[in-house]
Design a protein around this motif. Structure first.
Motif, PDB file in Angstrom:
ATOM      1  N   MET A 184       0.823  -1.199   0.000  1.00 26.31           N
ATOM      2  CA  MET A 184       0.000   0.000   0.000  1.00 26.31           C
ATOM      3  C   MET A 184       0.862   1.256   0.000  1.00 26.31           C
ATOM      4  O   MET A 184       0.630   2.190  -0.778  1.00 26.31           O
ATOM      5  CB  MET A 184      -0.910   0.004   1.227  1.00 26.31           C
ATOM      6  CG  MET A 184      -1.830   1.218   1.304  1.00 26.31           C
ATOM      7  SD  MET A 184      -2.646   1.404   2.900  1.00 26.31           S
ATOM      8  CE  MET A 184      -1.242   1.867   3.927  1.00 26.31           C
ATOM      9  N   TYR A 213       2.814   1.490  -3.525  1.00 27.44           N
ATOM     10  CA  TYR A 213       1.987   1.887  -4.664  1.00 27.44           C
ATOM     11  C   TYR A 213       1.431   3.302  -4.473  1.00 27.44           C
ATOM     12  O   TYR A 213       1.308   4.056  -5.443  1.00 27.44           O
ATOM     13  CB  TYR A 213       0.834   0.898  -4.854  1.00 27.44           C
ATOM     14  CG  TYR A 213       1.276  -0.463  -5.343  1.00 27.44           C
ATOM     15  CD1 TYR A 213       2.272  -0.588  -6.303  1.00 27.44           C
ATOM     16  CD2 TYR A 213       0.696  -1.635  -4.840  1.00 27.44           C
ATOM     17  CE1 TYR A 213       2.672  -1.834  -6.758  1.00 27.44           C
ATOM     18  CE2 TYR A 213       1.099  -2.884  -5.293  1.00 27.44           C
ATOM     19  CZ  TYR A 213       2.089  -2.978  -6.242  1.00 27.44           C
ATOM     20  OH  TYR A 213       2.496  -4.212  -6.693  1.00 27.44           O
ATOM     21  N   THR A 214       1.105   3.655  -3.238  1.00 28.98           N
ATOM     22  CA  THR A 214       0.600   5.008  -2.994  1.00 28.98           C
ATOM     23  C   THR A 214       1.643   6.048  -3.352  1.00 28.98           C
ATOM     24  O   THR A 214       1.353   7.047  -4.024  1.00 28.98           O
ATOM     25  CB  THR A 214       0.168   5.167  -1.525  1.00 28.98           C
ATOM     26  OG1 THR A 214      -0.886   4.241  -1.227  1.00 28.98           O
ATOM     27  CG2 THR A 214      -0.319   6.581  -1.257  1.00 28.98           C
ATOM     28  N   LYS A 259      -3.069  -3.231  -8.462  1.00 30.55           N
ATOM     29  CA  LYS A 259      -2.131  -2.273  -7.861  1.00 30.55           C
ATOM     30  C   LYS A 259      -2.862  -1.034  -7.356  1.00 30.55           C
ATOM     31  O   LYS A 259      -2.570  -0.519  -6.282  1.00 30.55           O
ATOM     32  CB  LYS A 259      -1.061  -1.883  -8.879  1.00 30.55           C
ATOM     33  CG  LYS A 259      -0.106  -3.000  -9.257  1.00 30.55           C
ATOM     34  CD  LYS A 259       0.902  -2.534 -10.301  1.00 30.55           C
ATOM     35  CE  LYS A 259       1.854  -3.661 -10.677  1.00 30.55           C
ATOM     36  NZ  LYS A 259       2.829  -3.233 -11.726  1.00 30.55           N
ATOM     37  N   LYS A 260      -3.820  -0.561  -8.156  1.00 32.58           N
ATOM     38  CA  LYS A 260      -4.587   0.609  -7.742  1.00 32.58           C
ATOM     39  C   LYS A 260      -5.374   0.335  -6.468  1.00 32.58           C
ATOM     40  O   LYS A 260      -5.495   1.199  -5.592  1.00 32.58           O
ATOM     41  CB  LYS A 260      -5.547   1.025  -8.867  1.00 32.58           C
ATOM     42  CG  LYS A 260      -4.864   1.515 -10.133  1.00 32.58           C
ATOM     43  CD  LYS A 260      -4.251   2.888  -9.946  1.00 32.58           C
ATOM     44  CE  LYS A 260      -3.599   3.388 -11.213  1.00 32.58           C
ATOM     45  NZ  LYS A 260      -3.028   4.744 -11.058  1.00 32.58           N
ATOM     46  N   HIS A 293      -4.574  -1.557  -4.069  1.00 39.28           N
ATOM     47  CA  HIS A 293      -3.678  -1.621  -2.923  1.00 39.28           C
ATOM     48  C   HIS A 293      -3.112  -0.259  -2.551  1.00 39.28           C
ATOM     49  O   HIS A 293      -2.321  -0.159  -1.599  1.00 39.28           O
ATOM     50  CB  HIS A 293      -2.515  -2.589  -3.200  1.00 39.28           C
ATOM     51  CG  HIS A 293      -2.873  -4.029  -3.044  1.00 39.28           C
ATOM     52  ND1 HIS A 293      -3.082  -4.863  -4.124  1.00 39.28           N
ATOM     53  CD2 HIS A 293      -3.098  -4.790  -1.945  1.00 39.28           C
ATOM     54  CE1 HIS A 293      -3.394  -6.074  -3.693  1.00 39.28           C
ATOM     55  NE2 HIS A 293      -3.414  -6.055  -2.378  1.00 39.28           N
ATOM     56  N   SER A 294      -3.480   0.777  -3.280  1.00 43.68           N
ATOM     57  CA  SER A 294      -2.945   2.110  -3.008  1.00 43.68           C
ATOM     58  C   SER A 294      -4.025   3.008  -2.420  1.00 43.68           C
ATOM     59  O   SER A 294      -5.213   2.680  -2.443  1.00 43.68           O
ATOM     60  CB  SER A 294      -2.395   2.739  -4.283  1.00 43.68           C
ATOM     61  OG  SER A 294      -3.438   3.258  -5.089  1.00 43.68           O
ATOM     62  N   GLU A 307      -4.207   6.170  -3.605  1.00 39.19           N
ATOM     63  CA  GLU A 307      -4.003   7.258  -4.558  1.00 39.19           C
ATOM     64  C   GLU A 307      -5.159   8.254  -4.537  1.00 39.19           C
ATOM     65  O   GLU A 307      -4.955   9.473  -4.469  1.00 39.19           O
ATOM     66  CB  GLU A 307      -3.840   6.678  -5.959  1.00 39.19           C
ATOM     67  CG  GLU A 307      -3.705   7.712  -7.049  1.00 39.19           C
ATOM     68  CD  GLU A 307      -3.682   7.094  -8.440  1.00 39.19           C
ATOM     69  OE1 GLU A 307      -3.434   7.827  -9.406  1.00 39.19           O
ATOM     70  OE2 GLU A 307      -3.923   5.871  -8.545  1.00 39.19           O
TER      71      GLU A 307
END
Length: 501
Positions: A209, A212-213, A380-381, A383-384, A386
Motif C-alpha cells: 500500500m 503503490y501510494t 495495484k490501484k 492496494h494504493s 491514490e
C-alpha cells in the motif's frame, strides 16, 4: 453573481470551487428515455413533491462575496424556471424539423435516428450552454417528441454518487425485485489466523500500500505539472474544451461482461471495462494511423473515485433493487436535515483522482491478454490510497494557494492525459420517474480539454457508454463506439473458449 455573504450562507466546498472555475466548469447531463409520452403537468407535480427540491443545494443560488468567496444562499424555488420544454422533433444534427419531415424517424426506446438526435442535442449543450447563475444550478430539458428528459446539474451541487442516490430515492419500481442481499463485512478473525503467517501477510499488504501510494501519487503530481501523453490522433489539449462536440453511444450487455469476468479468477467488471477500453482504443488507432504507433504506447485516462469513509450512502449503488424505497428515502431525508444544520455533512463532491493507464497493442492471438494486463494494473490501484491522497492534495492547494491554482492543476492534468472515464452501477431493475416507466438512462458531462470522455452506466442488465468527443479530432465517434463493442465481443468469445476448456 456577486453579493455580500451572510452568516446563514453556506460556504462552497473546495471541490465545488474547483468546478466553477472558468476552465473547469462542469455540468452533468443525465438522459432518461421514457417508454410513454411525457406528461408535463405530471412531471412538474412529481418534482414539486420530490426529495430533490427539498435539498438545500437545489434551492440555493451561488453567490460570491466581496472577498471573492463563493456561498450557497437559499432562495424561493420557481419550478417553471427550471423546465425547458421542446415540442418539435430534432434531426441527427440536433436541429428542429417540421412535422412534415418527421416520417422515417426511429423512436424505439432511444435507438436509431431518435437517439442520434438526442445525442447531438446534448453534445451541443455540453459546449455552448452554461447554466444561468440567476437561479439554482440545475434544469430539465423535456424533448417531448423523443420522450426524453435531459437533467442538467452543475457538478458543484454534487458528484455522481450523491446524485445517483437522489435519483434512486425519487424513483419507483416497475417490477418487484429480488430481496436485497446482505452486506458482507470483513474483520480480523480470531483463532488460527492470529499467527505469524497472518502477521507477515498484513505487513506485506501495508508495504504494498505504501509503495503503490507513493508511486501513483508522485505520478499524479508530475502529470499535473509537466509530463504528458505521447501525441496521437485522439489527443486533446489547451482550449479543446471549446471545440464543437459529437456524442455517440456504445452498448453492451452486462451478462457479456460477466462472461468475460469468469475467464480469469478474481476479476471484476472494472477489469473488463479497462480491457475493453484498451483493446477498443488500439483498434481505433490502428484504423486511423495504421503502423504509425509503436507497441506498448501508453495512453492515460483520469477517473474520479469516491473517498467517503461512510459507506451507507453507497448502499444504493451496490444493491439498488430495494423491496421498498423507504430505507433509501429515509437515508436521504436524514441527510437533508443534517445538511440544513451542519455544512460539514458529506453530501456533495468527495472524490479523488486516479490515473488509468492503457496501452496500445497490435492485434494478437489471445484477446484475454488485455484482461490480464488490466487486472494487474487495477490490483495495484486497489492496494494504493491514490484517490485519498489526491483528494487531500486538492484541498491542501485550495487552502494554501486558492481556487485559481487548483483549477490550473486539474486543467493541466486533463491537458496532459488522453481521456476521462467513469463507471457507475445504476438500477438493477427498470424504474419509473414521475410516474413514467424509464427504458433507458445514460449520462455524460460537459466538454473537457481532452478530445474524448467516456461515461458508463448500467441499467436493468444493459450497459451504455456515452462517448463525448471533439468532432474535429474524432470525426467518427460511432466507429469508435463500434470498436469498443467489437472488443467486448472478442473478449467474450475468448472467454467462452477458456471457460469451456
Amino acid at each position: 453573481m456577486t453579493s455580500r455573504g451572510t452568516f446563514s450562507d453556506e460556504p462552497l466546498s473546495p471541490a465545488g470551487r474547483l468546478f466553477i472555475g472558468p476552465k473547469t466548469d462542469v455540468v452533468i447531463h443525465c438522459i432518461a428515455i421514457s417508454k410513454n409520452p411525457i406528461d408535463l403537468d405530471l412531471a412538474k407535480t412529481a418534482l414539486k413533491s420530490s426529495v430533490m427540491v427539498r435539498h438545500p443545494r437545489f434551492c440555493s443560488l451561488l453567490v460570491r462575496d466581496e472577498n471573492g468567496f463563493e456561498h450557497w444562499r437559499r432562495t424561493e424555488l420557481d419550478i417553471d424556471q427550471h423546465f425547458i420544454v421542446i415540442n418539435n422533433r430534432l434531426d441527427k444534427s440536433g436541429k428542429f424539423v417540421g412535422e412534415h419531415e418527421t416520417q422515417g424517424f426511429d423512436d424505439d426506446d432511444g435507438d436509431g435516428d431518435g437517439e442520434a438526435a438526442v445525442n447531438q442535442y446534448v453534445a451541443d449543450l455540453s459546449v455552448s450552454s452554461p447554466l444561468s447563475m440567476d437561479k439554482p444550478l440545475w434544469e430539465l430539458h423535456l424533448l417531448k417528441a423523443h420522450r426524453c428528459v435531459v437533467f442538467r446539474i452543475h457538478h458543484a451541487l454534487g458528484d455522481g454518487f450523491s446524485l445517483m442516490s437522489m435519483l434512486m430515492a425519487g424513483s419507483g419500481k416497475v417490477d418487484v425485485p429480488a430481496a436485497v442481499p446482505p452486506i458482507k463485512t470483513e474483520g480480523i478473525k480470531s483463532g488460527k489466523r492470529r499467527d505469524w503467517f497472518w502477521l507477515l501477510s498484513l505487513l506485506w499488504g501495508v508495504f504494498k500500500m505504501v509503495r503503490y501510494t507513493l508511486v501513483f501519487v508522485l505520478e499524479f503530481v508530475v502529470r499535473s505539472l509537466f509530463v504528458c501523453d505521447w501525441k496521437t490522433v485522439i489527443s486533446g489539449g489547451d482550449g479543446v474544451e471549446l471545440w464543437p462536440r459529437k456524442l455517440a453511444t456504445a452498448k453492451f450487455l452486462l451478462e457479456d461482461m460477466k462472461e468475460v469476468k469468469r475467464a480469469i479468477p478474481n476479476t471484476t467488471i472494472n477489469d473488463v471495462l479497462l480491457a475493453m477500453v484498451s483493446s477498443g482504443l488500439s483498434r481505433y488507432l490502428e484504423h486511423r494511423t495504421p503502423n504509425a504507433l509503436h507497441e506498448g504506447l501508453r495512453l492515460t485516462g483520469v477517473a474520479m473515485v469516491n473517498v467517503r469513509a461512510n459507506p451507507r450512502l453507497q448502499v444504493s449503488f451496490s444493491f439498488p433493487n430495494f423491496n421498498d424505497r423507504a430505507e433509501l428515502k429515509l437515508l436521504i431525508e436524514l441527510k437533508l436535515k443534517v445538511m440544513e444544520k451542519n455544512s460539514k455533512a458529506r453530501w456533495g463532491n468527495k472524490f479523488g483522482a486516479t490515473l488509468i493507464p492503457v496501452f496500445h497493442h497490435e492485434g494478437g492471438n489471445n484477446p484475454l491478454q488485455y484482461l490480464k494486463r488490466a487486472k494487474v494494473m487495477n490490483d495495484k490501484k486497489k492496494h494504493s490510497m491514490e484517490a485519498y491522497f489526491t483528494y487531500k492534495i486538492r484541498d491542501l492547494v485550495m487552502t494554501l494557494l486558492g481556487p485559481k491554482y487548483v483549477c490550473l492543476l486539474y486543467y493541466k492534468l486533463l491537458c496532459n492525459t488522453t481521456f476521462t472515464i467513469s463507471n457507475f452501477v445504476g438500477p438493477l431493475e427498470h424504474i419509473t420517474l414521475a410516474g413514467h416507466p424509464i427504458s433507458n438512462i445514460k449520462f455524460n458531462t460537459s466538454s473537457l480539454p481532452q478530445a474524448i470522455s467516456m461515461h458508463m452506466l448500467s441499467y436493468a442488465g444493459r450497459v451504455e457508454m456515452q462517448l463525448l468527443v471533439a468532432k474535429d479530432i474524432i470525426p467518427d465517434p460511432e466507429f469508435l463506439a463500434k470498436c469498443f463493442q467489437d472488443a467486448l465481443l472478442e473478449l467474450k468469445m475468448a472467454a467462452i473458449a477458456t471457460n469451456k476448456a
